[in-house]
Design a protein around this motif. Structure first.
Motif, PDB file in Angstrom:
ATOM      1  N   ILE A 101       0.876  -1.172   0.000  1.00 22.87           N
ATOM      2  CA  ILE A 101       0.000   0.000   0.000  1.00 22.87           C
ATOM      3  C   ILE A 101       0.910   1.218   0.000  1.00 22.87           C
ATOM      4  CG2 ILE A 101      -1.532   1.423   1.437  1.00 22.87           C
ATOM      5  CD1 ILE A 101      -2.968  -1.078   2.298  1.00 22.87           C
ATOM      6  N   GLY A 102       0.695   2.113  -0.954  1.00 29.32           N
ATOM      7  CA  GLY A 102       1.430   3.376  -0.989  1.00 29.32           C
ATOM      8  C   GLY A 102       0.467   4.498  -0.680  1.00 29.32           C
ATOM      9  N   SER A 103       0.933   5.504   0.052  1.00 25.01           N
ATOM     10  CA  SER A 103       0.035   6.583   0.458  1.00 25.01           C
ATOM     11  C   SER A 103       0.688   7.955   0.244  1.00 25.01           C
ATOM     12  CB  SER A 103      -0.347   6.380   1.932  1.00 25.01           C
ATOM     13  OG  SER A 103      -1.495   7.110   2.252  1.00 25.01           O
ATOM     14  N   ASP A 104      -0.095   8.864  -0.293  1.00 23.05           N
ATOM     15  CA  ASP A 104       0.436  10.199  -0.574  1.00 23.05           C
ATOM     16  C   ASP A 104      -0.668  11.230  -0.412  1.00 23.05           C
ATOM     17  OD1 ASP A 104       2.297  12.109  -1.222  1.00 23.05           O
ATOM     18  OD2 ASP A 104       2.300  11.690  -3.373  1.00 23.05           O
ATOM     19  N   GLU A 105      -0.293  12.502  -0.308  1.00 21.83           N
ATOM     20  CA  GLU A 105      -1.311  13.547  -0.175  1.00 21.83           C
ATOM     21  C   GLU A 105      -1.079  14.647  -1.192  1.00 21.83           C
ATOM     22  OE1 GLU A 105       1.059  13.349   2.441  1.00 21.83           O
ATOM     23  OE2 GLU A 105       2.067  15.138   1.718  1.00 21.83           O
ATOM     24  N   VAL A 106      -2.154  15.384  -1.447  1.00 24.58           N
ATOM     25  CA  VAL A 106      -2.158  16.452  -2.441  1.00 24.58           C
ATOM     26  C   VAL A 106      -2.956  17.617  -1.877  1.00 24.58           C
ATOM     27  CG1 VAL A 106      -3.270  17.083  -4.644  1.00 24.58           C
ATOM     28  CG2 VAL A 106      -1.827  15.059  -4.541  1.00 24.58           C
ATOM     29  N   GLY A 107      -2.581  18.828  -2.264  1.00 19.85           N
ATOM     30  CA  GLY A 107      -3.385  19.994  -1.895  1.00 19.85           C
ATOM     31  C   GLY A 107      -2.846  20.766  -0.710  1.00 19.85           C
ATOM     32  N   ASN A 108      -1.833  20.194  -0.088  1.00 21.73           N
ATOM     33  CA  ASN A 108      -1.250  20.790   1.098  1.00 21.73           C
ATOM     34  C   ASN A 108      -0.632  22.166   0.815  1.00 21.73           C
ATOM     35  OD1 ASN A 108      -0.164  20.633   3.831  1.00 21.73           O
ATOM     36  ND2 ASN A 108       1.800  20.393   2.807  1.00 21.73           N
ATOM     37  N   GLY A 109      -0.078  22.319  -0.386  1.00 25.98           N
ATOM     38  CA  GLY A 109       0.602  23.568  -0.719  1.00 25.98           C
ATOM     39  C   GLY A 109      -0.245  24.521  -1.542  1.00 25.98           C
ATOM     40  N   SER A 110      -1.496  24.148  -1.755  1.00 25.61           N
ATOM     41  CA  SER A 110      -2.355  24.995  -2.574  1.00 25.61           C
ATOM     42  C   SER A 110      -3.325  25.773  -1.691  1.00 25.61           C
ATOM     43  CB  SER A 110      -3.143  24.139  -3.570  1.00 25.61           C
ATOM     44  OG  SER A 110      -3.981  24.971  -4.354  1.00 25.61           O
TER      45      SER A 110
END
Ligand code: MN
Length: 315
Positions: A101-110
């Motif tokens: 399982i790979g996990s990542d996030e998006v939107g943190n810098g927007s």
């Protein structure tokens, strides 16, 4: 001389220690501990948090046996003789070909848009399929390509997304900093995905590293279900396993779709990022509906909010 050495280990490694010290285990493990053992003048205490304390005259020597499993850099003064660096940020050699399982996030810098965490399960047999599909670091892909790939990925593999709307983010942010929020979300997404894929189990779990493992475990310490088994952290995780790249593409596609939805609602193109364009658009939203409107679309603690307010005053 009495010494104390602290290691941060995975719970799987702690199980190894427990077996190793089988004959020396204390009958009753103290609260919050997996086990406590006494061996040749050294007490070893392993906590559910993954922290393992070695105390007593042979502490450094005893801890050295396990140092290569340590998730944190060790303080060389405390471990006296050790010159070798702890293998922080290193993964097992076969890692890229494991089912994980790979996990990542998006939107943190927007400034505009939600914070999205996505965990994706990629079985060994699907690695090549994803490679052929063109899955790679989302930073190397256009928005259009990301959206196309996301549809294909979603058909192929199980995943779990969690979306924190700006409105929710603004409510929570004063008490949970962004890293705290991310840690809780990664833990939750992985937990939900593990339930989805059961009885299948990943060989490992990889979180694209955004904070130290120590902070991560501290942030999730009050969570009901803490996923720590076979868990790894590494920065630029998408370079080490395609599951992180897939998770990142899925999250990014969702993020883009939400920005498009905002653009339709507001009748103005909502940008990603946190540059001056964001200030200008935020100023327009402020003019139209004040902070109560803006808080539905933007992460208000960003400096962009004040810049936008200053722009409104100038008009
Ligand atoms: Mn990341």
């Amino acid at each position: 001389m009495s010494q104390t050495v602290v290691l941060q280990l995975t719970l799987q490694t702690i199980e190894k220690l427990k077996q190793h010290y089988q004959a020396n285990l204390k009958k009753q493990a103290p609260a919050h501990t997996v086990f406590s053992a006494a061996v040749q003048g050294t007490t070893i205490t392993a906590y559910h948090s993954g922290k393992v304390l070695f105390q007593g005259k042979n502490a450094a020597l005893e801890a050295k046996k396990w140092e290569h499993y340590n998730l944190l850099p060790t303080d060389s003064k405390k471990t006296s003789t050790s010159k070798t660096k702890a293998p922080i940020g290193t993964l097992p050699k076969d890692f890229a070909t494991r089912s994980i399982i790979g996990s990542d996030e998006v939107g943190n810098g927007s400034y505009f848009g939600p914070l999205i965490v996505c965990a994706a399960y990629v079985e060994r047999k699907n690695i090549d399929v994803l490679v052929k599909m063109g899955v790679k670091d989302s930073k190397m892909l256009t928005d259009t390509k990301i959206q196309q790939l996301a549809i294909q990925i979603a058909e192929l593999i199980p995943y779990q997304e969690l979306v924190v709307t700006p409105e929710k983010y603004n409510q929570v942010q004063p008490t949970y900093n962004a890293n705290h929020m991310k840690a809780v979300l990664h833990n939750q997404a992985i937990n939900l995905l593990l339930k989805k894929i059961a009885p299948k189990q990943p060989k490992s779990i990889l979180i694209d590293q955004f904070t130290t493992p120590k902070s991560y475990f501290r942030y999730i310490q009050n969570e009901k279900q803490q996923i720590t088994k076979d868990l790894y952290f590494i920065t630029k995780g998408e370079q080490y396993h395609i599951a992180v790249a897939a998770a990142s593409i899925l999250a990014r596609a969702k993020f883009l779709a939400i920005l498009q939805q905002y653009s339709q609602e507001l009748g103005i193109t909502i940008p990603s990022g946190a540059g001056s364009k964001s200030d200008q658009i935020a100023a327009k939203i402020l003019e139209e509906g004040g902070l109560s409107l803006l808080k539905k679309y933007a992460k208000l603690h960003f400096a962009n909010t004040q810049k936008a307010q200053a722009l409104v005053k100038k008009l």
